[in-house]
Design a protein around this motif. Structure first.
Motif, PDB file in Angstrom:
ATOM      1  N   TYR A   1     -14.489  -0.609  -1.934  1.00  0.00           N
ATOM      2  CA  TYR A   1     -13.207   0.194  -1.507  1.00  0.00           C
ATOM      3  C   TYR A   1     -12.404   0.296  -2.617  1.00  0.00           C
ATOM      4  N   THR A   2     -12.109  -1.014  -3.308  1.00  0.00           N
ATOM      5  CA  THR A   2     -11.370  -0.846  -4.792  1.00  0.00           C
ATOM      6  C   THR A   2     -11.788   0.304  -5.498  1.00  0.00           C
TER       7      THR A   2
ATOM      8  N   PHE B   1       1.362  -3.271 -13.790  1.00  0.00           N
ATOM      9  CA  PHE B   1       0.834  -4.628 -13.120  1.00  0.00           C
ATOM     10  C   PHE B   1       1.621  -5.391 -12.484  1.00  0.00           C
ATOM     11  N   ILE B   2       2.868  -5.526 -12.738  1.00  0.00           N
ATOM     12  CA  ILE B   2       3.950  -6.080 -11.884  1.00  0.00           C
ATOM     13  C   ILE B   2       4.021  -5.366 -10.375  1.00  0.00           C
ATOM     14  N   ASN B   3       3.806  -4.169 -10.320  1.00  0.00           N
ATOM     15  CA  ASN B   3       4.151  -3.329  -9.132  1.00  0.00           C
ATOM     16  C   ASN B   3       2.735  -3.696  -8.331  1.00  0.00           C
ATOM     17  N   LEU B   4       1.705  -3.611  -8.981  1.00  0.00           N
ATOM     18  CA  LEU B   4       0.258  -3.979  -8.249  1.00  0.00           C
ATOM     19  C   LEU B   4       0.201  -5.213  -7.604  1.00  0.00           C
ATOM     20  N   LYS B   5       0.665  -6.374  -8.389  1.00  0.00           N
ATOM     21  CA  LYS B   5       0.524  -7.612  -7.922  1.00  0.00           C
ATOM     22  C   LYS B   5       1.829  -7.584  -6.738  1.00  0.00           C
ATOM     23  N   SER B   6       2.931  -7.000  -6.922  1.00  0.00           N
ATOM     24  CA  SER B   6       3.654  -7.005  -5.836  1.00  0.00           C
ATOM     25  C   SER B   6       3.057  -6.538  -4.379  1.00  0.00           C
ATOM     26  N   ALA B   7       2.422  -5.319  -4.509  1.00  0.00           N
ATOM     27  CA  ALA B   7       2.026  -4.833  -3.362  1.00  0.00           C
ATOM     28  C   ALA B   7       0.598  -5.471  -2.868  1.00  0.00           C
ATOM     29  N   GLU B   8       0.019  -6.186  -3.656  1.00  0.00           N
ATOM     30  CA  GLU B   8      -1.020  -7.124  -3.144  1.00  0.00           C
ATOM     31  C   GLU B   8      -0.354  -8.174  -2.437  1.00  0.00           C
ATOM     32  N   LEU B   9       0.663  -8.830  -2.848  1.00  0.00           N
ATOM     33  CA  LEU B   9       1.120  -9.833  -2.169  1.00  0.00           C
ATOM     34  C   LEU B   9       1.793 -10.062  -1.173  1.00  0.00           C
ATOM     35  N   GLY B  10       2.484  -8.720  -0.719  1.00  0.00           N
ATOM     36  CA  GLY B  10       3.305  -8.533   0.494  1.00  0.00           C
ATOM     37  C   GLY B  10       3.788  -7.157   0.663  1.00  0.00           C
ATOM     38  N   LYS B  11       4.382  -7.073   1.785  1.00  0.00           N
ATOM     39  CA  LYS B  11       5.229  -5.768   2.050  1.00  0.00           C
ATOM     40  C   LYS B  11       6.666  -5.799   1.320  1.00  0.00           C
ATOM     41  N   LEU B  12       6.981  -4.349   0.827  1.00  0.00           N
ATOM     42  CA  LEU B  12       8.085  -4.039  -0.230  1.00  0.00           C
ATOM     43  C   LEU B  12       8.799  -3.391   0.784  1.00  0.00           C
ATOM     44  N   ASN B  13      10.146  -3.553   0.845  1.00  0.00           N
ATOM     45  CA  ASN B  13      11.204  -2.922   1.548  1.00  0.00           C
ATOM     46  C   ASN B  13      11.968  -1.856   0.613  1.00  0.00           C
ATOM     47  N   ARG B  14      12.324  -0.672   1.125  1.00  0.00           N
ATOM     48  CA  ARG B  14      13.373   0.290   0.391  1.00  0.00           C
ATOM     49  C   ARG B  14      14.185   0.773   1.417  1.00  0.00           C
ATOM     50  N   ASN B  15      15.300   0.181   1.287  1.00  0.00           N
ATOM     51  CA  ASN B  15      16.432   0.538   2.386  1.00  0.00           C
ATOM     52  C   ASN B  15      17.124   1.788   2.066  1.00  0.00           C
TER      53      ASN B  15
ATOM     54  N   SER C   1      -0.778  -3.420   6.311  1.00  0.00           N
ATOM     55  CA  SER C   1      -0.994  -4.730   6.807  1.00  0.00           C
ATOM     56  C   SER C   1      -2.122  -5.278   5.754  1.00  0.00           C
ATOM     57  N   ALA C   2      -2.935  -4.430   5.142  1.00  0.00           N
ATOM     58  CA  ALA C   2      -3.710  -5.055   4.426  1.00  0.00           C
ATOM     59  C   ALA C   2      -3.432  -4.788   2.892  1.00  0.00           C
ATOM     60  N   PRO C   3      -3.659  -6.078   1.901  1.00  0.00           N
ATOM     61  CA  PRO C   3      -3.315  -5.786   0.527  1.00  0.00           C
ATOM     62  C   PRO C   3      -3.871  -4.592  -0.176  1.00  0.00           C
ATOM     63  N   LEU C   4      -5.010  -4.373  -0.027  1.00  0.00           N
ATOM     64  CA  LEU C   4      -5.596  -3.122  -0.701  1.00  0.00           C
ATOM     65  C   LEU C   4      -4.845  -1.905  -0.280  1.00  0.00           C
ATOM     66  N   SER C   5      -4.703  -1.783   1.030  1.00  0.00           N
ATOM     67  CA  SER C   5      -3.956  -0.674   1.343  1.00  0.00           C
ATOM     68  C   SER C   5      -2.616  -0.350   0.899  1.00  0.00           C
ATOM     69  N   ARG C   6      -1.936  -1.579   0.764  1.00  0.00           N
ATOM     70  CA  ARG C   6      -0.409  -1.612   0.053  1.00  0.00           C
ATOM     71  C   ARG C   6      -0.790  -1.200  -1.513  1.00  0.00           C
ATOM     72  N   VAL C   7      -1.703  -1.703  -2.127  1.00  0.00           N
ATOM     73  CA  VAL C   7      -1.812  -1.180  -3.419  1.00  0.00           C
ATOM     74  C   VAL C   7      -2.172   0.130  -3.449  1.00  0.00           C
ATOM     75  N   SER C   8      -3.183   0.826  -2.651  1.00  0.00           N
ATOM     76  CA  SER C   8      -3.384   2.308  -2.577  1.00  0.00           C
ATOM     77  C   SER C   8      -2.256   3.107  -2.498  1.00  0.00           C
ATOM     78  N   HIS C   9      -1.256   2.428  -1.327  1.00  0.00           N
ATOM     79  CA  HIS C   9      -0.026   3.309  -0.874  1.00  0.00           C
ATOM     80  C   HIS C   9       0.953   3.383  -2.298  1.00  0.00           C
ATOM     81  N   PHE C  10       0.992   2.145  -3.150  1.00  0.00           N
ATOM     82  CA  PHE C  10       1.830   2.284  -4.265  1.00  0.00           C
ATOM     83  C   PHE C  10       1.339   3.265  -5.257  1.00  0.00           C
ATOM     84  N   LEU C  11       0.092   3.255  -5.616  1.00  0.00           N
ATOM     85  CA  LEU C  11      -0.601   3.934  -6.644  1.00  0.00           C
ATOM     86  C   LEU C  11      -0.357   5.498  -6.298  1.00  0.00           C
ATOM     87  N   LEU C  12      -0.516   5.919  -4.974  1.00  0.00           N
ATOM     88  CA  LEU C  12      -0.345   7.481  -4.441  1.00  0.00           C
ATOM     89  C   LEU C  12       1.045   7.839  -4.776  1.00  0.00           C
TER      90      LEU C  12
END
Length: 209
Positions: free
Chosen positions: A182-183, A113-127, A66-77
């Motif tokens: 946190y960042t 960078f594109i992925n960082l901004k994507s995760a910051e801006l919203g949820k990303l679906n992988r079907n 739900s939180a932008p920084l949590s999504r960024v962390s999720h992506f980086l991990l």
């Protein structure tokens, strides 16, 4: 896509329909599978070789924190790119507008960078139930990536750290000083040798592009 990767029309349609039904998600993609061509020495009519299908390119799940920084962390991990996804137009314009300002010339860092901004801006679906793209793997391309990293590893790592510093700082200021600590913690966690080694290994085997 490029001159060697192939989107599957039904997969694109499903991604578009998902975004139509779910207004709180910003991008969607399905299964992306590697393939390569095996040249046939015996059959002169087989100009391009035999198709061999490989592994699924990105195995991680959706990023739905739900939180932008949590999504960024999720992506980086996970370090598994959403580069090939279907995006909402407004989101794509926003991401690339900011990307231009970074003046990053290295294609790997640009994708980061594109992925960082994507995760910051919203949820990303992988079907996982939709075939989305076939991604061609070239032996010479993979060898180039490995050589490139061996020759410029320190310079690239410094640039990687610098980009993360800049991104986290901008996100911290935008969301308030209370989140900046946190960042920093996220950055420290990602900068650990084990995490960087995982990211570098992914690059060497071509799983980020």
């Amino acid at each position: 896509a490029n001159n060697d990767d192939f989107y599957i029309l039904s997969g694109l349609a499903e991604a578009v329909e998902f975004l139509k039904r779910n207004s709180d998600w910003e991008a969607s993609a399905g299964i992306i599978r590697d393939f390569s061509l095996i040249n046939s020495a015996e059959d002169s009519d087989n100009t391009y070789g035999t198709v061999r299908f490989g592994d699924v390119l990105y195995k991680s799940t959706s990023i739905d924190d739900s939180a932008p920084l949590s999504r960024v962390s999720h992506f980086l991990l996970t370090n598994e790119s959403f580069w090939h996804s279907v995006y909402r137009t407004r989101t794509l314009f926003s991401i690339y507008s900011d990307a231009v300002k970074t003046q990053v010339n290295d294609f790997v860092l640009y994708e980061l960078f594109i992925n960082l901004k994507s995760a910051e801006l919203g949820k990303l679906n992988r079907n996982k139930n939709s075939m989305f793209m076939l991604h061609q793997v070239h032996a010479e391309m993979e060898a180039y990536k490995i050589n490139y990293l061996e020759q410029q590893n320190k310079e690239w790592k410094d640039a990687y750290d610098s980009l993360l510093d800049s991104f986290f700082h901008s996100v911290g200021i935008a969301e308030g000083e209370q989140n900046y600590g946190y960042t920093v913690k996220i950055h420290q966690k990602i900068a650990q040798e084990t995490i960087f080694a995982k990211f570098r290994s992914a690059l060497e085997f071509g799983s980020l592009s």
